[in-house]
Design a protein around this motif. Structure first.
Motif, PDB file in Angstrom:
ATOM      1  N   ALA A  91       0.825  -1.207   0.000  1.00  0.00           N
ATOM      2  CA  ALA A  91       0.000   0.000   0.000  1.00  0.00           C
ATOM      3  C   ALA A  91       0.858   1.254   0.000  1.00  0.00           C
ATOM      4  CB  ALA A  91      -0.941   0.008   1.199  1.00  0.00           C
ATOM      5  N   ARG A  92       1.937   1.252   0.787  1.00  0.00           N
ATOM      6  CA  ARG A  92       2.799   2.432   0.858  1.00  0.00           C
ATOM      7  C   ARG A  92       3.498   2.664  -0.478  1.00  0.00           C
ATOM      8  NH1 ARG A  92       7.468   1.436   4.483  1.00  0.00           N
ATOM      9  NH2 ARG A  92       5.910   1.404   6.128  1.00  0.00           N
ATOM     10  N   ALA A  93       4.025   1.589  -1.056  1.00  0.00           N
ATOM     11  CA  ALA A  93       4.741   1.751  -2.322  1.00  0.00           C
ATOM     12  C   ALA A  93       3.790   2.152  -3.445  1.00  0.00           C
ATOM     13  CB  ALA A  93       5.460   0.453  -2.673  1.00  0.00           C
ATOM     14  N   ALA A  94       2.579   1.592  -3.453  1.00  0.00           N
ATOM     15  CA  ALA A  94       1.618   1.936  -4.494  1.00  0.00           C
ATOM     16  C   ALA A  94       1.219   3.398  -4.401  1.00  0.00           C
ATOM     17  CB  ALA A  94       0.383   1.046  -4.390  1.00  0.00           C
ATOM     18  N   ALA A  95       1.109   3.902  -3.177  1.00  0.00           N
ATOM     19  CA  ALA A  95       0.694   5.289  -2.981  1.00  0.00           C
ATOM     20  C   ALA A  95       1.811   6.267  -3.262  1.00  0.00           C
ATOM     21  CB  ALA A  95       0.196   5.481  -1.545  1.00  0.00           C
ATOM     22  N   SER A  96       3.045   5.905  -2.888  1.00  0.00           N
ATOM     23  CA  SER A  96       4.081   6.935  -2.822  1.00  0.00           C
ATOM     24  C   SER A  96       5.260   6.755  -3.753  1.00  0.00           C
ATOM     25  CB  SER A  96       4.617   7.016  -1.381  1.00  0.00           C
ATOM     26  OG  SER A  96       5.209   5.790  -0.991  1.00  0.00           O
ATOM     27  N   PHE A  97       5.433   5.593  -4.372  1.00  0.00           N
ATOM     28  CA  PHE A  97       6.674   5.390  -5.113  1.00  0.00           C
ATOM     29  C   PHE A  97       6.810   6.354  -6.285  1.00  0.00           C
ATOM     30  CE2 PHE A  97       9.456   3.591  -8.267  1.00  0.00           C
ATOM     31  CZ  PHE A  97      10.579   3.309  -7.497  1.00  0.00           C
ATOM     32  N   ALA A  98       5.802   6.391  -7.170  1.00  0.00           N
ATOM     33  CA  ALA A  98       5.885   7.296  -8.314  1.00  0.00           C
ATOM     34  C   ALA A  98       5.917   8.745  -7.858  1.00  0.00           C
ATOM     35  CB  ALA A  98       4.708   7.056  -9.251  1.00  0.00           C
ATOM     36  N   ALA A  99       5.184   9.048  -6.785  1.00  0.00           N
ATOM     37  CA  ALA A  99       5.173  10.419  -6.264  1.00  0.00           C
ATOM     38  C   ALA A  99       6.538  10.809  -5.721  1.00  0.00           C
ATOM     39  CB  ALA A  99       4.119  10.543  -5.164  1.00  0.00           C
ATOM     40  N   ALA A 100       7.168   9.895  -4.976  1.00  0.00           N
ATOM     41  CA  ALA A 100       8.491  10.185  -4.423  1.00  0.00           C
ATOM     42  C   ALA A 100       9.514  10.348  -5.536  1.00  0.00           C
ATOM     43  CB  ALA A 100       8.919   9.065  -3.468  1.00  0.00           C
ATOM     44  N   ALA A 101       9.436   9.494  -6.547  1.00  0.00           N
ATOM     45  CA  ALA A 101      10.368   9.602  -7.667  1.00  0.00           C
ATOM     46  C   ALA A 101      10.183  10.926  -8.403  1.00  0.00           C
ATOM     47  CB  ALA A 101      10.164   8.428  -8.631  1.00  0.00           C
ATOM     48  N   THR A 102       8.935  11.336  -8.602  1.00  0.00           N
ATOM     49  CA  THR A 102       8.661  12.615  -9.255  1.00  0.00           C
ATOM     50  C   THR A 102       9.224  13.768  -8.431  1.00  0.00           C
ATOM     51  OG1 THR A 102       6.652  11.751 -10.295  1.00  0.00           O
ATOM     52  CG2 THR A 102       6.843  14.141 -10.098  1.00  0.00           C
ATOM     53  N   ALA A 103       8.999  13.720  -7.116  1.00  0.00           N
ATOM     54  CA  ALA A 103       9.494  14.793  -6.245  1.00  0.00           C
ATOM     55  C   ALA A 103      11.015  14.879  -6.281  1.00  0.00           C
ATOM     56  CB  ALA A 103       9.003  14.571  -4.818  1.00  0.00           C
ATOM     57  N   TYR A 104      11.685  13.731  -6.210  1.00  0.00           N
ATOM     58  CA  TYR A 104      13.151  13.725  -6.293  1.00  0.00           C
ATOM     59  C   TYR A 104      13.616  14.319  -7.616  1.00  0.00           C
ATOM     60  CZ  TYR A 104      14.519  11.132  -2.098  1.00  0.00           C
ATOM     61  OH  TYR A 104      14.779  10.769  -0.800  1.00  0.00           O
ATOM     62  N   GLY A 105      12.936  13.952  -8.700  1.00  0.00           N
ATOM     63  CA  GLY A 105      13.322  14.472 -10.006  1.00  0.00           C
ATOM     64  C   GLY A 105      13.123  15.970 -10.121  1.00  0.00           C
ATOM     65  N   LEU A 106      12.008  16.470  -9.604  1.00  0.00           N
ATOM     66  CA  LEU A 106      11.729  17.900  -9.656  1.00  0.00           C
ATOM     67  C   LEU A 106      12.725  18.711  -8.835  1.00  0.00           C
ATOM     68  CD1 LEU A 106       7.845  17.743  -9.220  1.00  0.00           C
ATOM     69  CD2 LEU A 106       9.051  18.471 -11.287  1.00  0.00           C
ATOM     70  N   LEU A 107      13.254  18.108  -7.773  1.00  0.00           N
ATOM     71  CA  LEU A 107      14.117  18.831  -6.839  1.00  0.00           C
ATOM     72  C   LEU A 107      15.598  18.500  -7.009  1.00  0.00           C
ATOM     73  CD1 LEU A 107      11.896  18.405  -3.639  1.00  0.00           C
ATOM     74  CD2 LEU A 107      12.089  20.436  -5.090  1.00  0.00           C
ATOM     75  N   ARG A 108      15.971  17.957  -8.151  1.00  0.00           N
ATOM     76  CA  ARG A 108      17.369  17.550  -8.347  1.00  0.00           C
ATOM     77  C   ARG A 108      18.346  18.702  -8.154  1.00  0.00           C
ATOM     78  NH1 ARG A 108      17.146  14.328 -13.958  1.00  0.00           N
ATOM     79  NH2 ARG A 108      15.337  15.678 -14.196  1.00  0.00           N
ATOM     80  N   ASP A 109      17.965  19.910  -8.528  1.00  0.00           N
ATOM     81  CA  ASP A 109      18.888  21.055  -8.454  1.00  0.00           C
ATOM     82  C   ASP A 109      18.636  21.944  -7.243  1.00  0.00           C
ATOM     83  OD1 ASP A 109      20.033  20.246 -10.881  1.00  0.00           O
ATOM     84  OD2 ASP A 109      18.505  21.321 -12.030  1.00  0.00           O
ATOM     85  N   VAL A 110      17.801  21.489  -6.314  1.00  0.00           N
ATOM     86  CA  VAL A 110      17.466  22.287  -5.129  1.00  0.00           C
ATOM     87  C   VAL A 110      18.374  21.897  -3.974  1.00  0.00           C
ATOM     88  CG1 VAL A 110      15.679  22.727  -3.394  1.00  0.00           C
ATOM     89  CG2 VAL A 110      15.083  22.667  -5.821  1.00  0.00           C
ATOM     90  N   ASP A 111      18.990  22.912  -3.343  1.00  0.00           N
ATOM     91  CA  ASP A 111      19.915  22.692  -2.230  1.00  0.00           C
ATOM     92  C   ASP A 111      19.419  23.404  -0.972  1.00  0.00           C
ATOM     93  OD1 ASP A 111      21.819  21.229  -3.793  1.00  0.00           O
ATOM     94  OD2 ASP A 111      22.463  23.132  -4.677  1.00  0.00           O
TER      95      ASP A 111
END
Length: 321
Positions: A79-99
């Motif tokens: 349930a956790r992975a189904a809810a959050s995996f794609a969302a977490a990956a998207t967030a990491y990708g969007l914030l790649r250049d944020v420090d």
């Protein structure tokens, strides 16, 4: 053509699906178990798959391209992975250049991606302002969630037009390493094509802009104004990322569309961080897990899709939770 088809079939995995972010007529991504090994996977591996070909109604293993399948740790809750995996990956990708110290404004932050953005920004020391869409059923609750997850500030989206918001962002930017901010826009919350029409008309002059606003849907006018306001808050040289269901780029601030597939296929080091975050529950998404028997009728759309209930993320499971 035949050679291309052969290569596609040769890299296909059969995955028995166990859970997905939504229950709709077409299944695009979710968590499942590999039925037969191959292409670096073993039978029984827990995986997240995207670009699936099939539906939940098939009740049979679905075919997935092995290049679009990511192995998860065996103990990861479905349930956790189904809810959050794609969302977490998207967030990491969007914030790649944020420090640390950088300012991030997220329009449409109440969703799964927004919840992950708040957490990642908090962990990195970046300053996230989460703006909650006007259509959310309980914006106050969504604001509290974002603050608790790591956003330095959160508010309903209309706050962006308040002088207090301009003062807040100015203070945040003054203390930031860069004098500009990053703007993230969840395009699942807006009608991109309609909003672009309003923005195009406004770019032609005040008269054309007023005429377009008079004939456009009030929600599209509202969203176009919010986009321009948020872009102005971020600064002329701001980075603007559009994510979600965006068929075209937003006509504001030189927005760049973010595609999850490109991030997952080309950033193995960052992908490891995403897998670890989901497995360790470092990326939390508030979700409502359901089976066919427990999914509330109110969440079903006329076309069989599931609508987001407030800011909660309905997750459908193959078996009762």
């Amino acid at each position: 053509m035949r050679g291309s088809s052969f290569r596609r079939l040769a890299s296909t995995l059969s995955v028995e699906m166990r859970g997905a972010p939504v229950r709709g007529p077409v299944l695009t991504d979710g968590v499942g178990v590999v039925e037969r090994g191959g292409h670096g996977f073993n039978a029984g591996d827990l995986v997240h798959a995207r670009g699936l070909r099939g539906t939940w109604a098939d009740r049979a293993p679905l075919e997935a391209d092995a290049t679009r399948v990511v192995k998860l740790p065996p103990a990861t809750p479905v349930a956790r992975a189904a809810a959050s995996f794609a969302a977490a990956a998207t967030a990491y990708g969007l914030l790649r250049d944020v420090d640390a110290g950088d300012v991030v404004i997220h329009l449409g932050a109440e969703g799964a991606v927004g919840q992950c953005v708040a957490q990642i920004c908090g962990a990195r020391g970046a300053k996230a302002l989460g703006l909650v869409s006007g259509d959310v059923l309980d914006p106050g609750d969504a604001v509290d969630v974002l603050k608790n997850l790591g956003a330095v500030a959160a508010a309903p989206a209309r706050f962006a037009r308040d002088p207090a918001c301009r003062a807040l962002v100015a203070d945040l930017r003054e203390a930031a390493p860069s004098d500009t901010a990053t703007l993230l826009v969840d395009c699942e919350r807006i009608d991109v094509a309609a909003v672009n029409e309003v923005l195009r008309a406004a770019a032609r002059g005040a008269g054309a802009g007023r005429a377009a606003m008079a004939s456009a849907d009030a929600r599209d006018v509202r969203d176009a104004k919010l986009l321009r306001t948020c872009a102005a808050l971020c600064g002329a040289e701001a980075t603007v990322h559009a994510h979600g269901a965006a068929p075209e780029q937003l006509l504001v601030g030189g927005a760049r569309a973010f595609h999850l597939d490109q991030f997952l296929d080309g950033a193995s080091g960052e992908m490891a961080a995403v897998v670890a975050a989901v497995a360790k529950a470092d990326a939390t998404v508030f979700s409502e897990a359901h089976s066919d028997a427990t999914l509330p009728h109110a969440l079903h759309g006329l076309d069989g899709t599931v609508a987001k209930h407030a800011y909660r993320q309905p997750v459908w499971l193959a078996d009762a939770p």
